[in-house]
Design an enzyme around this catalytic site. Structure first.
Site, PDB file in Angstrom:
ATOM      1  N   GLY A   1      -8.237   7.307  -6.474  1.00 29.07           N
ATOM      2  CA  GLY A   1      -8.310   7.002  -7.894  1.00 29.07           C
ATOM      3  C   GLY A   1      -7.212   6.102  -8.419  1.00 29.07           C
ATOM      4  N   ASP A   2      -6.032   6.157  -7.805  1.00 29.16           N
ATOM      5  CA  ASP A   2      -4.919   5.303  -8.235  1.00 29.16           C
ATOM      6  C   ASP A   2      -4.201   4.767  -6.996  1.00 29.16           C
ATOM      7  OD1 ASP A   2      -3.222   4.011 -10.045  1.00 29.16           O
ATOM      8  OD2 ASP A   2      -1.807   5.681 -10.090  1.00 29.16           O
ATOM      9  N   PHE A   3      -4.987   4.320  -6.026  1.00 32.16           N
ATOM     10  CA  PHE A   3      -4.427   3.941  -4.736  1.00 32.16           C
ATOM     11  C   PHE A   3      -3.793   2.563  -4.797  1.00 32.16           C
ATOM     12  CE2 PHE A   3      -4.376   2.457  -0.357  1.00 32.16           C
ATOM     13  CZ  PHE A   3      -3.831   3.569   0.284  1.00 32.16           C
ATOM     14  N   ARG A   4      -2.528   2.501  -4.380  1.00 37.73           N
ATOM     15  CA  ARG A   4      -1.761   1.261  -4.366  1.00 37.73           C
ATOM     16  C   ARG A   4      -0.633   1.444  -3.377  1.00 37.73           C
ATOM     17  NH1 ARG A   4      -0.184   4.745  -8.033  1.00 37.73           N
ATOM     18  NH2 ARG A   4       1.983   4.817  -8.726  1.00 37.73           N
TER      19      ARG A   4
END
Length: 308
Positions: A202-205
């Protein structure tokens, strides 16, 4: 009682108006959780995130861990459910959870070292290796396969309110209106023809993948905002990693498009779907940055979206 620890500045500055009481009570909540779980604090992790406070701790048995207190808008129970589902495969392990307090006790990683410490090409390769492990069916037993009930929102549900705020926000009435309109149209089209429903980070970086001393993997993901949807949504945030470096680079638009194509090819995804989600997520983030009084960040995000 354990001495109180102050929240890092980044969390305090990002605190929402409706969470003022939570922020004021956060030092006491941290201290109470440390005492209840018999944890000895070492230091507050900095700069930290905008939705949680993390304290590096020692357990009663001397083992190292990290106590994370989640903000009200980032439910600890949902994060724990995702971490239990992955069961250490590609992600940090959850050791304990108190949903009412928003508290998670996590295995300790090397928080000062993320994939951003690597050269970009190597970082992207490692990132893809990690995120592929996270794409599993959302239901079923920890670490297993299969469907079943789960507590995670779908991408459609997760982005609905954000899309509404973007549609009615200041960006839509400004010069960015064409990009806003395109972003909203792309979201609708992508959701109308969704090819898969997997559990996503969902907030992969790069900054959400930390070095690990665990034997099972050298890099592990942290800080999920778990949702269920297609892989392109998860990969989209990675497309704009190191945005400030991109903005300062000659030929930034061409570099961005090449990166997008490489990422899509690396996991055999349609590049157009990845482009659509990358554009929507950039414009939506720009809207939130603008509303939060971070115009420079918003402008960089809009510039990135225009390259796509």
């Amino acid at each position: 009682m354990t001495r109180e620890l102050a929240p890092p500045a980044r969390l305090t500055e990002a605190g929402r108006a409706e969470a003022a009481d939570w922020l004021a009570g956060l030092p006491g909540l941290v201290a109470a959780t440390l005492d209840r779980w018999e944890l000895t604090p070492e230091r507050v992790a900095a700069p930290g995130g905008r939705a949680s406070m993390t304290v590096l701790v020692r357990r009663a048995d001397g083992g190292r861990a990290a106590l994370k207190i989640c903000a009200p808008w980032h439910p600890a129970a949902r994060e724990e459910a995702a971490l239990r589902r992955w069961d250490g495969l590609g992600a940090v392990r959850a050791l304990r959870c108190d949903p009412a307090a928003g508290a998670l006790l996590l295995e300790r990683l090397r928080g000062e070292t993320s994939l951003r410490s690597l050269p970009e090409a190597k970082a992207l390769l490692e990132a893809v290796s990690v995120v592929r492990r996270l794409w599993v069916e959302p239901g079923g037993p920890p670490g297993g396969t299969g469907g079943g009930e789960h507590p995670f929102p779908t991408v459609e549900e997760w982005t609905a309110e954000r899309a509404a705020r973007l549609r009615d926000g200041e960006l839509a009435a400004a010069e960015a209106e064409p990009l806003v309109a395109e972003a909203l149209a792309l979201r609708d089209a992508l959701l109308a023809d969704e090819p898969e429903r997997l559990l996503l980070h969902g907030d992969f970086r790069q900054g959400a993948v930390l070095a690990s001393d665990a034997e099972r993997a050298p890099w592990l993901a942290v800080g999920p905002e778990p949702v269920v949807g297609e892989r392109s949504y998860d990969l989209a945030r990675l497309v704009r990693d190191r945005l400030h470096d991109l903005v300062a680079s000659p030929g930034a638009a061409a570099i961005t498009r090449r990166r997008l194509t490489r990422l899509a090819d690396s996991v055999e995804l349609p590049a157009e779907r990845l482009r659509g989600w990358a554009l929507f997520r950039a414009v939506e983030s720009a809207g939130r940055a603008w509303s939060a009084g971070r115009p420079a960040e918003a402008e960089a995000l809009l510039e990135f979206a225009a390259w796509l």
